[in-house]
Design a protein around this motif. Structure first.
Motif, mmCIF file in Angstrom:
data_model
loop_
_atom_site.group_PDB
_atom_site.id
_atom_site.type_symbol
_atom_site.label_atom_id
_atom_site.label_comp_id
_atom_site.label_asym_id
_atom_site.label_seq_id
_atom_site.Cartn_x
_atom_site.Cartn_y
_atom_site.Cartn_z
ATOM 1 N N GLU A 16 0.566 -1.070 0.028
ATOM 2 C CA GLU A 16 -0.042 0.246 -0.351
ATOM 3 C C GLU A 16 1.124 0.999 0.276
ATOM 4 O O GLU A 16 2.164 1.253 1.128
ATOM 5 C CB GLU A 16 -1.108 -0.224 1.016
ATOM 6 C CG GLU A 16 -0.269 0.215 2.784
ATOM 7 C CD GLU A 16 -1.714 0.453 3.635
ATOM 8 O OE1 GLU A 16 -2.636 0.342 3.376
ATOM 9 O OE2 GLU A 16 -0.993 0.493 5.233
ATOM 10 N N ARG A 17 0.178 2.220 -0.606
ATOM 11 C CA ARG A 17 0.753 3.345 -0.992
ATOM 12 C C ARG A 17 0.814 3.849 0.680
ATOM 13 O O ARG A 17 -0.085 4.568 0.836
ATOM 14 C CB ARG A 17 0.833 4.515 -2.095
ATOM 15 C CG ARG A 17 1.576 5.557 -2.036
ATOM 16 C CD ARG A 17 0.411 6.759 -3.174
ATOM 17 N NE ARG A 17 0.670 6.275 -4.759
ATOM 18 C CZ ARG A 17 0.953 6.686 -6.016
ATOM 19 N NH1 ARG A 17 2.701 6.881 -5.042
ATOM 20 N NH2 ARG A 17 0.772 6.116 -6.519
ATOM 21 N N VAL A 18 1.974 4.519 1.083
ATOM 22 C CA VAL A 18 1.807 5.712 1.959
ATOM 23 C C VAL A 18 2.060 6.661 1.785
ATOM 24 O O VAL A 18 1.193 7.858 2.312
ATOM 25 C CB VAL A 18 3.386 5.218 2.900
ATOM 26 C CG1 VAL A 18 3.671 5.798 4.350
ATOM 27 C CG2 VAL A 18 3.341 3.555 3.220
ATOM 28 N N SER A 19 2.871 7.187 0.005
ATOM 29 C CA SER A 19 2.947 8.680 0.120
ATOM 30 C C SER A 19 3.816 8.897 -1.338
ATOM 31 O O SER A 19 3.962 6.780 -1.595
ATOM 32 C CB SER A 19 3.031 9.785 1.354
ATOM 33 O OG SER A 19 4.786 9.126 1.334
ATOM 34 N N ASN A 20 3.811 9.674 -1.562
ATOM 35 C CA ASN A 20 4.820 9.316 -3.642
ATOM 36 C C ASN A 20 6.218 8.677 -3.535
ATOM 37 O O ASN A 20 6.729 9.362 -2.281
ATOM 38 C CB ASN A 20 4.858 11.266 -4.398
ATOM 39 C CG ASN A 20 3.463 11.535 -4.189
ATOM 40 O OD1 ASN A 20 2.676 10.333 -5.032
ATOM 41 N ND2 ASN A 20 3.668 12.410 -4.837
ATOM 42 N N GLY A 21 6.565 7.161 -3.486
ATOM 43 C CA GLY A 21 7.163 6.997 -3.776
ATOM 44 C C GLY A 21 8.429 5.970 -2.444
ATOM 45 O O GLY A 21 8.537 5.595 -2.195
ATOM 46 N N PHE A 33 8.154 -3.868 5.649
ATOM 47 C CA PHE A 33 9.018 -3.869 5.378
ATOM 48 C C PHE A 33 8.000 -1.980 4.097
ATOM 49 O O PHE A 33 7.272 -1.663 4.305
ATOM 50 C CB PHE A 33 9.510 -4.285 4.350
ATOM 51 C CG PHE A 33 10.353 -6.119 4.270
ATOM 52 C CD1 PHE A 33 11.330 -5.655 4.575
ATOM 53 C CD2 PHE A 33 9.170 -6.439 4.335
ATOM 54 C CE1 PHE A 33 11.673 -7.624 5.055
ATOM 55 C CE2 PHE A 33 9.812 -8.389 5.217
ATOM 56 C CZ PHE A 33 11.136 -8.407 5.063
ATOM 57 N N ARG A 34 9.239 -1.017 4.207
ATOM 58 C CA ARG A 34 8.516 0.809 3.189
ATOM 59 C C ARG A 34 9.605 -0.243 2.229
ATOM 60 O O ARG A 34 11.056 -1.049 2.241
ATOM 61 C CB ARG A 34 10.192 1.117 4.572
ATOM 62 C CG ARG A 34 9.412 1.734 5.307
ATOM 63 C CD ARG A 34 7.835 1.885 4.905
ATOM 64 N NE ARG A 34 6.953 3.391 5.808
ATOM 65 C CZ ARG A 34 6.494 4.077 5.558
ATOM 66 N NH1 ARG A 34 4.845 2.785 6.474
ATOM 67 N NH2 ARG A 34 5.811 4.680 6.676
ATOM 68 N N VAL A 35 9.295 -0.389 0.905
ATOM 69 C CA VAL A 35 9.708 0.138 -0.263
ATOM 70 C C VAL A 35 9.894 1.943 -0.692
ATOM 71 O O VAL A 35 8.818 2.800 -0.614
ATOM 72 C CB VAL A 35 8.762 -0.656 -1.407
ATOM 73 C CG1 VAL A 35 9.177 -0.741 -2.647
ATOM 74 C CG2 VAL A 35 8.420 -1.899 -0.313
ATOM 75 N N TYR A 36 10.961 2.108 -1.017
ATOM 76 C CA TYR A 36 11.040 3.179 -1.648
ATOM 77 C C TYR A 36 11.899 3.329 -3.745
ATOM 78 O O TYR A 36 12.250 2.546 -3.642
ATOM 79 C CB TYR A 36 12.321 3.797 -0.844
ATOM 80 C CG TYR A 36 12.184 3.887 0.226
ATOM 81 C CD1 TYR A 36 11.387 4.455 1.227
ATOM 82 C CD2 TYR A 36 12.365 2.997 1.189
ATOM 83 C CE1 TYR A 36 10.893 4.568 2.539
ATOM 84 C CE2 TYR A 36 12.303 3.207 3.166
ATOM 85 C CZ TYR A 36 11.998 3.967 2.902
ATOM 86 O OH TYR A 36 11.870 4.130 4.802
ATOM 87 N N ALA A 45 9.695 9.106 -6.345
ATOM 88 C CA ALA A 45 8.762 8.510 -7.109
ATOM 89 C C ALA A 45 7.769 9.879 -7.049
ATOM 90 O O ALA A 45 6.982 9.788 -6.080
ATOM 91 C CB ALA A 45 8.786 7.396 -8.005
ATOM 92 N N ASP A 46 7.062 10.606 -8.080
ATOM 93 C CA ASP A 46 5.916 11.156 -7.993
ATOM 94 C C ASP A 46 4.008 10.169 -8.022
ATOM 95 O O ASP A 46 5.008 8.941 -7.981
ATOM 96 C CB ASP A 46 5.254 12.026 -9.291
ATOM 97 C CG ASP A 46 5.515 11.206 -10.683
ATOM 98 O OD1 ASP A 46 4.780 10.287 -10.634
ATOM 99 O OD2 ASP A 46 5.660 12.037 -11.742
ATOM 100 N N ALA A 47 3.523 10.184 -8.205
ATOM 101 C CA ALA A 47 2.121 9.837 -8.186
ATOM 102 C C ALA A 47 1.683 9.192 -8.985
ATOM 103 O O ALA A 47 0.872 8.122 -9.051
ATOM 104 C CB ALA A 47 1.074 10.743 -7.117
ATOM 105 N N SER A 48 2.114 8.715 -10.444
ATOM 106 C CA SER A 48 2.209 8.318 -11.048
ATOM 107 C C SER A 48 3.266 6.696 -11.058
ATOM 108 O O SER A 48 2.414 5.699 -12.240
ATOM 109 C CB SER A 48 2.272 9.222 -12.528
ATOM 110 O OG SER A 48 4.266 8.699 -12.347
ATOM 111 N N VAL A 49 3.515 6.953 -9.778
ATOM 112 C CA VAL A 49 4.578 5.425 -9.911
ATOM 113 C C VAL A 49 4.170 4.796 -9.091
ATOM 114 O O VAL A 49 3.419 5.239 -7.361
ATOM 115 C CB VAL A 49 5.641 5.323 -9.327
ATOM 116 C CG1 VAL A 49 6.231 4.190 -9.188
ATOM 117 C CG2 VAL A 49 6.903 5.905 -10.700
ATOM 118 N N ASP A 50 3.266 2.916 -9.145
ATOM 119 C CA ASP A 50 2.948 2.242 -8.048
ATOM 120 C C ASP A 50 3.038 1.193 -8.149
ATOM 121 O O ASP A 50 3.711 0.474 -9.142
ATOM 122 C CB ASP A 50 1.133 2.717 -7.681
ATOM 123 C CG ASP A 50 0.305 2.337 -6.637
ATOM 124 O OD1 ASP A 50 1.287 2.214 -5.977
ATOM 125 O OD2 ASP A 50 -0.674 2.685 -6.652
#
Length: 100
Positions: A16-21, A33-36, A45-50
């Motif tokens: 799940e997205r926490v914030s951009n990137g 885990f955190r993924v960056y 990364a901007d909002a277009s990346v998921d």
């Protein structure tokens, strides 16, 4: 760029997205885990990346993908803060006895 895919010997239960990137990843072993995703300029990364639910990024990406295990609740803020710090063009010397 390439299209990254997160995979694991354990089942990925949540991406799940926490914030951009920044994403939160949980596996069926109870690990978080955190993924960056950090672009070539060192920015998240901007909002277009998921990521798709299967762990595949939604598009090709140029930059760094980092992964860090959250071992305690207080780790999230620290890991997020330091995630964009990517070391490039450096050398590490190791003494003969293995000490750095």
């Amino acid at each position: 760029g390439f299209t990254p895919k997160i995979s694991s010997d354990r089942a990925l239960l949540v991406i799940e997205r926490v914030s951009n990137g920044i994403w939160r990843l949980l596996n069926n072993g109870g690990k978080e885990f955190r993924v960056y995703a950090i672009d070539g300029s060192g920015n998240f990364a901007d909002a277009s990346v998921d990521f798709h639910p299967d762990g595949r990024m939604t598009k090709a990406f140029e930059g760094w993908i980092r992964l860090a295990e959250v071992q305690a609740p207080g780790d999230r803020e620290i890991l997020d803060f330091h995630a964009p710090a990517v070391l490039v063009d450096w050398q590490l010397e190791v003494e003969a006895d293995g000490l750095i």
